[in-house]
Design a protein around this motif. Structure first.
Motif, mmCIF file in Angstrom:
data_model
loop_
_atom_site.group_PDB
_atom_site.id
_atom_site.type_symbol
_atom_site.label_atom_id
_atom_site.label_comp_id
_atom_site.label_asym_id
_atom_site.label_seq_id
_atom_site.Cartn_x
_atom_site.Cartn_y
_atom_site.Cartn_z
ATOM 1 N N CYS A 1 5.672 4.392 2.006
ATOM 2 C CA CYS A 1 5.690 3.369 0.960
ATOM 3 C C CYS A 1 5.869 4.054 -0.398
ATOM 4 O O CYS A 1 5.175 5.012 -0.704
ATOM 5 N N ASP B 1 5.146 2.953 -3.278
ATOM 6 C CA ASP B 1 4.075 2.692 -4.238
ATOM 7 C C ASP B 1 2.756 3.350 -3.873
ATOM 8 O O ASP B 1 1.937 3.606 -4.735
ATOM 9 N N CYS B 2 2.526 3.535 -2.589
ATOM 10 C CA CYS B 2 1.180 3.961 -2.183
ATOM 11 C C CYS B 2 1.123 5.375 -1.632
ATOM 12 O O CYS B 2 0.055 5.905 -1.375
ATOM 13 N N CYS C 1 3.560 -1.430 4.819
ATOM 14 C CA CYS C 1 2.542 -0.627 4.148
ATOM 15 C C CYS C 1 1.210 -1.355 4.254
ATOM 16 O O CYS C 1 1.106 -2.526 3.897
ATOM 17 N N CYS D 1 -0.452 -2.072 0.392
ATOM 18 C CA CYS D 1 0.043 -3.057 -0.567
ATOM 19 C C CYS D 1 0.871 -4.167 0.075
ATOM 20 O O CYS D 1 1.365 -5.054 -0.603
HETATM 21 ZN ZN ZN Z 1 2.269 0.340 -0.444
#
Ligand code: ZN
Ligand code: ADP
Ligand code: ZN
Length: 748
Positions: A458, A460-461, A476, A479
């Motif tokens: 992911c 973002d994470c 994910c 999120c």
């Molecule tokens: Zn994520």
């Protein structure tokens, strides 16, 4: 004034998570004590509970009629004021019912004292001697039995045992009882599960200079009045256990008690023998393989001062000592120290708290400290002591990293690289042993390119995406980002992109195919389900009856096999790709522990680690046995992404068999929390989710998850608590399960 008690009843629901007051009838007054179990009226039933406070009051101090307790069920207390304080702290910290915390502390299951009817003299020895003359010589068997008991008045034998010993019949003994010469007496039997083992006695070893420093520093902490926590960081094979043994001896000298916690999986006869061998009968052992009765007996031996040392798994941290001096936690970084049921406590945190309550020392030992523990040595909360050398200056094993992407290129499509195959052949020839390690966690859930090692993550994470077969997507679990499964690698465009996971069984089969003449065995949860099987495999391995042992986490633990000169790790990456921010830490710890299994004897050891991402920092640092390098790298990542130890996390899992209801409640809760966060306007607190939990369905229960993250635990705990209360008011779906985990260890 009348006597009253406050009782925590054994019913765990929200509405009764508070003490109830009962009156003490006069006839029971003398039996009242904090910690004793009582029977009380509750609604229309009678339930069991524990006294947590006694006090006096007038009848008209109450606005309602106070019912009397029915019965006091035990003549001993299950906990004292100190353990009660600990339970209260635990309930607050981990947000669980007080009764759950109390039940974590008291021995579980049947707690009956086992008794047997033994045959004893009915009169004093003197009186009995006079009676002996009255028995006619013709009844010589009666005479023999009677005079045996006159000579051995203290012996505790049942009728049958006595008859057997004296080669007579139980009828003869009954005759003597009927005559009033002998009598039956109820005697308590203590089951001692280790009585049949003979432990070889050991004496203190001459400490190495490093051990000496460690022992001195810990001893001086033991002499202080204040509690303290010490992290003993020692490479595998550096002699940490000997340090434990010598500081336990110091604790004993000062008249105090010691608790030693080891991971459940390491609570083997070898481990027990190391403590019993040094301290003999002063040691009690608590572990889950004991029957409830055996556990209870060990608990009583601790409670009533028969022993001074307890060795046990996680829950032994509650051992009922009343003069505790030292708590040792071996392999501090192990995840099994976290309890999975409510209260979801971590034994390290509980130990430190308990030590604080009584001014004791907590000693954490490991080769690979958890980020939390090491970080605390940096900020001065814990003291750090290091053992940098192995005993006898044995070298740490050399670690060779094999790039499996290259193996594929050279046409090797098997799971064993060329160097690993050659290594095993070499060991088979020399009559030395090999361990093949496979990490089962993270089974088949992530997607990786076999050509370049790229793992789908992911953006973002920074955690790997989890593969779901239906509806064939990557997701994910922090999120909720979703994407399709690529057919070609986004990094190198290879078509060798695959869902990961091989089982131990497949590895075992592969080995048998490669080496039909070798003795190969497998050790995992499947092959060790039967009692004693774990031991059997290990001892066969120790005796050289197995050439190659394949296993999971189980074989990574502190066993000492001097003939193991090769350890192979099939895929180091599996743990790396769990959707968990601790994946790197777990991988480093595991590889280091596994490597520590070899080269413990005279012969040098070799480790071969196969990986699709050998450049990953966790793998690189473990290759060089470089904890500090790893720590410095990892701690920066944690800081940057605001993960523990810089923040605390509370995980809230909503579950039910109706998925739509789970989603409804999850959304409602998330709205409540977000509204609250807007109001308090604290940028340090974050809410992630709701998302489907990585383990999205367990035993027919759909699971959704919310994560609260923040710098100050107090604050996020408050948000969580208030939000859950609000949820309870608003939601009509009271039967939906909401489970809270404070400082969760696994994010699944
Ligand atoms: Zn994520
Ligand atoms: P660790 O727990 O740090 O991995 P161990 O306690 O298992 O290490 O010790 C490794 C080996 O070294 C054991 O066989 C132990 O008996 C031995 N040992 C420990 N201390 C000494 C010492 N001072 N002198 C000689 N041998 C020692
Ligand atoms: Zn690729």
């Amino acid at each position: 004034m009348i006597k009253y008690v406050e009782v925590m009843v054994d019913v765990s629901v929200e509405q009764v998570d508070r003490p109830f007051t009962y009156k003490v009838p006069e006839r029971l007054e003398s039996q009242i004590k904090v910690g004793r179990k009582v029977l009380v009226p509750f609604g229309r039933q009678r339930v069991e509970g524990y006294i947590i406070r006694e006090f006096e009051a007038d009848e008209d101090d109450f606005e309602f009629a106070v019912k009397p307790i029915n019965k006091v069920l035990t003549d001993y207390a299950f906990f004292d004021e100190e353990l009660l304080k600990l339970a209260k702290w635990m309930s607050e910290y981990y947000q669980s019912y007080l009764i759950s915390s109390l039940k974590a502390i008291v021995p579980s299951g049947q707690t009956k004292i086992k008794t047997k009817q033994v045959v004893k003299l009915a009169q004093s020895v003197e009186e009995s001697k006079k009676l002996l003359d009255k028995i006619s010589d013709r009844a010589y068997k009666q005479k023999e039995v009677f005079s045996f008991l006159i000579d051995n008045p203290k012996i505790n034998l049942t009728n049958t045992e006595l008859a057997e010993k004296l080669e007579t019949t139980s009828g003869i003994i009954r005759t003597l009882i009927n005559k009033g010469y002998l009598q039956y007496v109820e005697k308590e039997v203590k089951r001692n599960p280790h009585s049949h083992h003979n432990f070889r006695t050991t004496t203190p070893l001459d400490p190495t200079p490093e051990q000496k420093v460690a022992i001195e520093e810990i001893s001086s902490a033991l002499e202080q009045k204040e509690s303290s926590t010490i992290l003993l960081k020692g490479v595998t094979g550096s002699g940490k256990t000997e340090v434990y043994l010598q500081v336990i001896a110091k604790t004993l000298e000062s008249g105090k008690d010691t608790i030693v916690l080891v991971p459940e999986i390491s609570l083997t006869p070898q481990t027990i023998a190391r403590f019993k061998g040094r301290f003999g009968d002063q040691v009690a052992v608590l572990h889950s393989q004991l029957s409830a009765g055996e556990r209870f007996d060990e608990w009583r031996r601790i409670k009533f001062g028969d022993v001074k040392i307890v060795v046990g798994a996680r829950s032994a941290v509650f051992a009922p000592f009343n003069n505790l001096g030292l708590i040792i936690i071996d392999e501090e970084h192990e995840t099994s120290y976290k309890q999975e049921d409510h209260p979801k406590y971590h034994a390290r945190e509980v130990a430190v708290k308990r030590a604080e309550l009584v001014g004791a020392v907590t000693l954490l030992g490991t080769a690979t400290p958890s980020l939390e523990a090491y970080h605390r040595t940096e900020i001065g909360e814990y003291k750090l002591i290091e053992l940098k050398k192995r005993i006898d200056d044995r070298p740490l094993p050399t670690v060779e990293l094999i790039d499996m992407r290259k193996e594929l290129k050279t046409g090797n499509k098997t799971m064993f690289s060329q160097p690993l195959q050659e290594g095993m052949i070499d060991r088979l020839k020399k009559g030395e042993q090999t361990m093949i390690f496979l990490n089962r966690r993270g089974f088949s859930t992530f997607v990786q390119c076999r050509e370049c090692g790229h793992v789908m993550k992911c953006n973002d994470c920074d955690v790997s995406l989890t593969y779901h077969a239906t509806p064939n997507i990557l997701q994910c679990h922090y999120c909720d980002h979703k994407e399709g499964v690529p057919n070609i690698c986004p990094n190198c465009e290879s078509i060798y992109i695959k869902y990961f996971g091989v089982g131990t069984q497949k590895v075992e089969e592969g080995l048998k195919e490669l080496f039909p003449e070798a003795k190969v065995a497998r050790m995992d949860v499947d092959t060790t389900r039967r009692k004693g099987e774990y031991e059997r495999i290990l001892s066969a391995f120790k005796q050289g009856k197995i050439d190659i042992l394949v296993g999971t986490q189980m074989i990574a633990k502190g066993h000492d096999f001097s003939n193991v000169t090769l350890v192979g790790v099939i895929t180091a990456d599996t743990a790396l790709n769990l959707p968990d921010f601790r994946a790197g830490e777990r991988t480093f710890q595991l590889l280091t522990q596994v490597a520590g299994r070899t080269g413990r004897g005279e012969k040098a050891g070799e480790v071969i680690i196969q990986s699709y991402t050998p450049e990953h920092y966790s793998i690189q640092f473990s290759k060089n046995h470089d904890y500090n390098g790893f720590y410095n790298f990892e701690i920066e990542t944690r800081k940057f992404a605001s993960y523990p130890p810089f923040t605390h996390i509370i995980s809230i899992v909503i579950s039910d068999e109706r998925e739509d209801k789970v989603i409804e409640v999850s959304n409602l809760l998330s709205d409540i929390i977000r509204e609250k966060l807007n109001k308090i306007d604290d940028e340090g607190i974050m809410l992630l989710g709701p998302v489907q939990a990585p383990l999205s369905r367990v035993r027919g229960q759909y699971r959704w998850q919310l994560l609260l993250k923040g710098k100050e635990l107090e604050k996020i705990r408050k948000v969580n608590q208030e939000s859950l209360l609000r949820l309870n008011e608003l939601s009509t779906l009271k039967t939906i399960k909401v489970s809270v985990d404070v400082d969760p260890l696994g994010m699944l």
